[in-house]
Design an enzyme around this catalytic site. Structure first.
Site, PDB file in Angstrom:
ATOM      1  CG  HIS A  37      -1.944  -1.092   1.176  1.00  0.00           C
ATOM      2  ND1 HIS A  37      -2.931  -1.196   0.220  1.00  0.00           N
ATOM      3  CD2 HIS A  37      -2.096  -2.172   1.985  1.00  0.00           C
ATOM      4  CE1 HIS A  37      -3.646  -2.288   0.448  1.00  0.00           C
ATOM      5  NE2 HIS A  37      -3.159  -2.897   1.510  1.00  0.00           N
ATOM      6  CE  LYS A  66      -5.622  -6.286  -2.557  1.00  0.00           C
ATOM      7  NZ  LYS A  66      -4.703  -5.590  -1.670  1.00  0.00           N
ATOM      8  CG  PHE A  67     -11.973  -6.406  -7.644  1.00  0.00           C
ATOM      9  CD1 PHE A  67     -12.416  -6.597  -8.942  1.00  0.00           C
ATOM     10  CD2 PHE A  67     -12.545  -5.401  -6.890  1.00  0.00           C
ATOM     11  CE1 PHE A  67     -13.417  -5.805  -9.483  1.00  0.00           C
ATOM     12  CE2 PHE A  67     -13.549  -4.601  -7.415  1.00  0.00           C
ATOM     13  CZ  PHE A  67     -13.985  -4.802  -8.714  1.00  0.00           C
ATOM     14  CG  ASN A  69      -3.402  -2.505  -3.525  1.00  0.00           C
ATOM     15  OD1 ASN A  69      -3.574  -3.120  -2.481  1.00  0.00           O
ATOM     16  ND2 ASN A  69      -2.354  -1.727  -3.730  1.00  0.00           N
ATOM     17  CB  THR A  70      -5.925   1.954  -1.589  1.00  0.00           C
ATOM     18  OG1 THR A  70      -7.291   1.718  -1.925  1.00  0.00           O
ATOM     19  CG2 THR A  70      -5.698   3.433  -1.338  1.00  0.00           C
ATOM     20  CG  HIS A 138      -6.635  -4.788   6.938  1.00  0.00           C
ATOM     21  ND1 HIS A 138      -6.728  -5.529   5.793  1.00  0.00           N
ATOM     22  CD2 HIS A 138      -7.855  -4.235   7.140  1.00  0.00           C
ATOM     23  CE1 HIS A 138      -7.971  -5.441   5.328  1.00  0.00           C
ATOM     24  NE2 HIS A 138      -8.669  -4.659   6.128  1.00  0.00           N
TER      25      HIS A 138
END
Length: 144
Positions: A37, A66-67, A69-70, A138
């Site tokens: 991230h 992965k669908f 992500n930031t 997370h």
């Protein structure tokens, strides 16, 4: 002979579960958070290539895409300041200031490589994280 096969199957299952637990625990670390991230300063890439390049570089295209992500464009310790604040009712912490973030989304329907991404948005948002040991592990979401 049958009893040996059952014992061997139990042992294999046990080892598989332990390895899965270790993989999950490894994914919940400050280092893993930063890898997934934090992109500070923002990597200089043309906007059309940013998400495809960063998702591949950061290992989020294998074994499946992965669908979403930031990427947070601030130092990891800036994000970590959230962990010293009071958590919300769900146990998440929010950064005291808005930070620059780029949200990448998978374009197309298949989660199988080759993965193709697009920038959903680049904005200034508060970042909401889960923390362990005073550090983010997370990224839950971002808030305008």
């Amino acid at each position: 002979m049958r009893r040996t096969q059952v014992s061997m199957a139990g042992w294999v299952l046990c080892v598989t579960l332990v390895l899965a637990a270790l993989a999950g625990a490894q994914g919940q670390s400050y280092q893993a958070f930063q890898q997934k991230h934090v992109d500070n300063p923002r990597t200089r890439l043309p906007a059309r290539n940013y998400c495809n390049t960063m998702m591949a570089r950061r290992g989020m295209t294998r074994p499946v895409c992965k669908f979403t992500n930031t990427f947070v464009h601030a130092p990891g310790m800036t994000v970590a300041r959230a962990c010293s604040r009071t958590p919300d009712g769900q146990g998440y912490y929010t950064t005291p200031n808005r930070l620059s973030v780029t949200i990448c989304r998978l374009s197309g329907g298949s989660p199988r490589p080759p993965c193709r991404y697009r920038i959903a948005q680049t904005v200034q948002h508060y970042v909401r994280v889960g923390c362990r040991g005073g550090r983010p592990v997370h990224l839950q979401n971002t808030i305008p």
